[in-house]
Enzyme design. Sequence first.
Site, PDB file in Angstrom:
ATOM      1  N   GLU A   1     -24.672   9.818  19.701  1.00  0.00           N
ATOM      2  CA  GLU A   1     -23.354   9.276  20.049  1.00  0.00           C
ATOM      3  C   GLU A   1     -23.428   8.308  21.225  1.00  0.00           C
ATOM      4  OE1 GLU A   1     -21.032   9.602  18.005  1.00  0.00           O
ATOM      5  OE2 GLU A   1     -22.037  11.146  16.819  1.00  0.00           O
TER       6      GLU A   1
ATOM      7  N   PRO B   1       0.828  -1.211   0.000  1.00  0.00           N
ATOM      8  CA  PRO B   1       0.000   0.000   0.000  1.00  0.00           C
ATOM      9  C   PRO B   1       0.860   1.257   0.000  1.00  0.00           C
ATOM     10  CG  PRO B   1      -0.600  -1.508   1.807  1.00  0.00           C
ATOM     11  CD  PRO B   1       0.676  -2.000   1.229  1.00  0.00           C
TER      12      PRO B   1
END
Length: 482
Positions: free
Chosen positions: A281, A60
């Site tokens: 949240e 990567p």
Amino acid sequence: MNRSKAKFQMEPNTGVTFDDVAGVDEAKQDFQEIVEFLKSPEKFTAIGARIPKGVLLVGPPGTGKTLLAKAIAGEAGVPFFSLSGSEFIEIFVGVGASRVRDLFNKAKQNSPCLVFIDEIDAVGRQRGTGIGGGNDEREQTLNQLLTEMDGFSGDSGVIVIAATNRPEILDSALLRPGRFDRQVSVGLPDVRGREEILKVHSSNKKLDKNVSLSVIAMRTPGFSGADLANLMNEAAILAGRRGKQKITLKEIDDSIDRIVAGLEGTKMTDGKNKILVAYHEIGHAICATLTAGHDPVQKVTLIPQGQARGLTWFLPGDDATLVSKQQIFARIVGGLGGRAAEEVIFGESEVTTGAAGDLQQITQIAKQMVTTFGMSEIGPWALMDPAVQSGDVVLRMMARNSMSEKLAEDIDKSIKAIVDKAYEIAKMHIRNNREAIDKLIDLLLEKETLSGDEFRAILSQFTDIPEAKQKTKLTLPELVAA
């Protein structure tokens, strides 16, 4: 115009040695062997070994492929040519092939030597993928490169090192033994590798005595070498901006927040929106904590960062190279916790657009469970053509869709069944813990940020928490799910 644009160093002085390369021990070992071959070839040729023609670095972006090439140039002490694959490409016919010939002619005159081609996929792409036929200048350049590496002329003492992060699109003739004899994988570093990389990048920085590199390494799974270098640089910039003499844990904490989620925004003052985000949240945190297999909560915050109005941070455990079905399903439940909290507490007509990112994420995970990992009632099949899953547009266009309508329908039903089941579990967690949620919301609105330990301490007063998550006492945030 026909001359190679390669940068040539007779005695390369890149300023990089193997001591500067950390976290990729296997790749480094392969290169140390090549350096030894170049320095004392008789040690190998005496027993019949031949010098390798080429080494392909695969991995990567940001994992250190170009850095390894600089290190081998600095260590080997032989002439070194470096260029990018795009430097062969020219609008005029025949120029690319001519530049390849010129490069290898120069290299043979200085053999033994090293040639480094960065981003070789610019010139080494699979032949025959062009639509309409005709003369393809890039293909002629590749053909010349193939001939020079292992053609009729025989051994030349030139070692070619190439780097790419897209090996799947390279021509098979380029990858055969005799051309690129070795493929060296340069992957994302493990926890020990990350600690070694952090030592390299913090050697010239002033760190507070409380900063532990091993702790930072444990808290940054998935970070490449370039990410870790950026993390330490961001922390140093923050410390300078705040007028500090040394980098503390606070700067590193804030730098991880910034890299993963984006810049910190203006705090919310609107009462209604702030309450909605708080419930959203806390919904994530409750559903994640009470679902077996999910990573523990690190913190819940109402301070906007990047595009997110609020964030729930989780702490991954070990490096997740293998993830179980239970863990993947738990992520879907946790991801749906925000929407579930909105629906249960405010009613179906009051759900907001805040869950858009969550829904995209959990739908993609559920699709992978069915089509890639074989974790559904359809069975252990790989139901998606690899070409369709690849990032290459041409391969996706050319891939034949061999899936029947019935199978496509079954896949859609399986994905929906997984998400529906997870959503029911998320809503059940919210309904069963209303008292705990209200207590947590009051504290979150007051403090704006709750640590994982504070969150678990309050929740444990109302319900039992899985034992593994009770013992978690960690200090730095990591990957985010908002």
